[in-house]
Enzyme design. Structure first.
Site, PDB file in Angstrom:
ATOM      1  N   SER A 281       0.823  -1.210   0.000  1.00 53.62           N
ATOM      2  CA  SER A 281       0.000   0.000   0.000  1.00 53.62           C
ATOM      3  C   SER A 281       0.859   1.264   0.000  1.00 53.62           C
ATOM      4  O   SER A 281       0.362   2.357  -0.241  1.00 53.62           O
ATOM      5  CB  SER A 281      -0.922   0.003   1.212  1.00 53.62           C
ATOM      6  OG  SER A 281      -0.160   0.013   2.399  1.00 53.62           O
ATOM      7  N   CYS A 282       2.140   1.117   0.282  1.00 55.39           N
ATOM      8  CA  CYS A 282       3.057   2.261   0.250  1.00 55.39           C
ATOM      9  C   CYS A 282       3.250   2.747  -1.184  1.00 55.39           C
ATOM     10  O   CYS A 282       2.982   2.019  -2.131  1.00 55.39           O
ATOM     11  CB  CYS A 282       4.427   1.864   0.807  1.00 55.39           C
ATOM     12  SG  CYS A 282       4.443   1.581   2.589  1.00 55.39           S
ATOM     13  N   ILE A 283       3.741   3.989  -1.302  1.00 52.55           N
ATOM     14  CA  ILE A 283       4.027   4.543  -2.626  1.00 52.55           C
ATOM     15  C   ILE A 283       5.513   4.845  -2.733  1.00 52.55           C
ATOM     16  O   ILE A 283       6.087   5.460  -1.833  1.00 52.55           O
ATOM     17  CB  ILE A 283       3.269   5.866  -2.859  1.00 52.55           C
ATOM     18  CG1 ILE A 283       1.781   5.724  -2.537  1.00 52.55           C
ATOM     19  CG2 ILE A 283       3.507   6.381  -4.284  1.00 52.55           C
ATOM     20  CD1 ILE A 283       0.889   5.351  -3.662  1.00 52.55           C
TER      21      ILE A 283
END
Lengths: 199, 162
Positions: free
Chosen positions: B28-30
């Site tokens: 879910s991190c960018i």
């Protein structure tokens, strides 16, 4: 580490380990009844981890793993993640299925359910509270990707988090798996209160 | 080649030609890459959450939140001599690995992260030149400092050039 109202020190970590010990003993018993094998869950290792290192603390973040995931609700809010090597998923499901052809994913999900359920059950009865587990979800992906979503929910405030992890031995085979419990701040504080720590 | 790991909440920059900036296993991190193609200066951020405003605590780690990471990252690029007008920006990640719920709310952090990163970049009057976001698969992001090449790897698929 500073949570909402407490500083976490080594003594706190050791006591959380003790707490985890009761849970993992319970989980090992439940699992060994199902598998009809000796099952050990190691004494839980509790550590404070900086978020930039959390993924690599479990291995190469890019490697493919299988994870069974739960949320805990009610009195203790947090997340449980069981992480296995793909190879071990096949191995465990072979032991559990006893010669029958069963989808390894369903077997490992059910085993995850038993381990998480008995662990959390022990925790709830000790706290004389109620803890619910959401239905298990299974995923196969890069280790880092399986973990970061959960870390993000825990780390809204703090840049460090408490991780409780355990390794598993089934029969005479060590399964390099992890049982990871991530606790939300409020629930971490509740557990520490259980030991009557001063605020 | 030396891999420089960019962990959760970190921002790293480099102008050493044989370095590769890497954010392994983004869920879910960018992962955000910035590259000054004239001066060959590279930067990568690994954003975890949408906004520092959601926390009551002190946001010590600026790289953790989209809204604080982008300005900080631009400042770091400038420190190495990059020109804002020459920056090529790409974003990768924001997947939803599990269905998460709290108090009846669906928590799609991945989607919120994507929106927050886009907003923060627009706020700086900059443009995103390419992106590979959303879905439910983890990604590894690499940026070659010498060439500016951005590579994205998903398990079971061929690594693609973004």
């Amino acid at each position: 580490m500073e949570t909402n109202n407490k500083k976490i020190n080594q003594m706190h970590l050791d006591l959380l380990g003790e707490l985890g010990n009761i849970g993992s003993g319970n989980a090992a018993t439940a699992l060994s009844q199902i598998l009809n094998k000796t099952v050990y869950l190691d004494v839980p290792h509790v550590e404070l981890c900086n978020i930039s290192e959390v993924a690599s603390s479990f291995g190469d973040p890019e490697f493919r793993k299988t994870a069974v995931f739960f949320q805990t609700q009610q009195d203790v809010k947090g997340y449980v993640l069981l992480v296995f090597e793909d190879e071990d998923v096949k191995k465990i499901s072979k032991i559990a299925a006893g010669g029958l052809e069963i989808d390894p994913d369903s077997v490992i999900t059910e085993i995850g359910n038993i381990v998480a359920g008995s662990y959390i059950g022990a925790l709830a009865s000790m706290l004389e509270g109620k803890i619910d587990l959401t239905p298990p979800q299974i995923a196969h992906d890069m280790l880092g990707a399986l973990i970061d979503n959960i870390v993000s929910l825990i780390c809204v405030v703090a840049d460090e988090l408490v991780i409780i992890k355990t390794k598993m031995t089934i029969g005479n085979e060590t399964i390099p798996s992890f049982f990871i419990l991530f606790l939300e701040d409020e629930s971490l504080n509740k557990l520490l209160d259980y030991f009557n720590f001063e605020k | 080649m030396t891999n420089i790991n960019v962990g959760m909440g970190e921002i790293k920059t480099s102008k050493t030609p044989n370095n590769i900036l890497i954010a392994p296993g983004l869920g879910s991190c960018i992962g955000i890459t910035m590259y000054d193609k004239i001066k060959k200066i590279a930067g990568m951020a690994h954003v975890v959450l949408p906004s520092a405003k959601e926390t009551t605590g002190k946001a010590a780690l600026l790289g953790k939140y989209a809204d604080t990471a982008i300005p900080e990252m631009i400042a770091k690029m400038k420190d190495l001599g990059a020109q804002t007008k020459d920056l090529e920006i790409k974003i990768v990640g924001g997947a939803q690995m599990f269905n998460l719920e709290r108090g009846g709310n669906i928590l799609n952090i991945g989607m919120r992260n994507i929106l927050a990163v886009k907003t923060a970049i627009e706020k700086e009057k900059l443009k995103i030149s390419a992106s590979d976001t959303g879905g439910n698969k983890g990604r590894t992001l690499k940026l070659n400092v010498e060439t500016g090449t951005v590579l994205v790897k998903i398990l079971g698929q061929k690594e693609i050039k973004l």
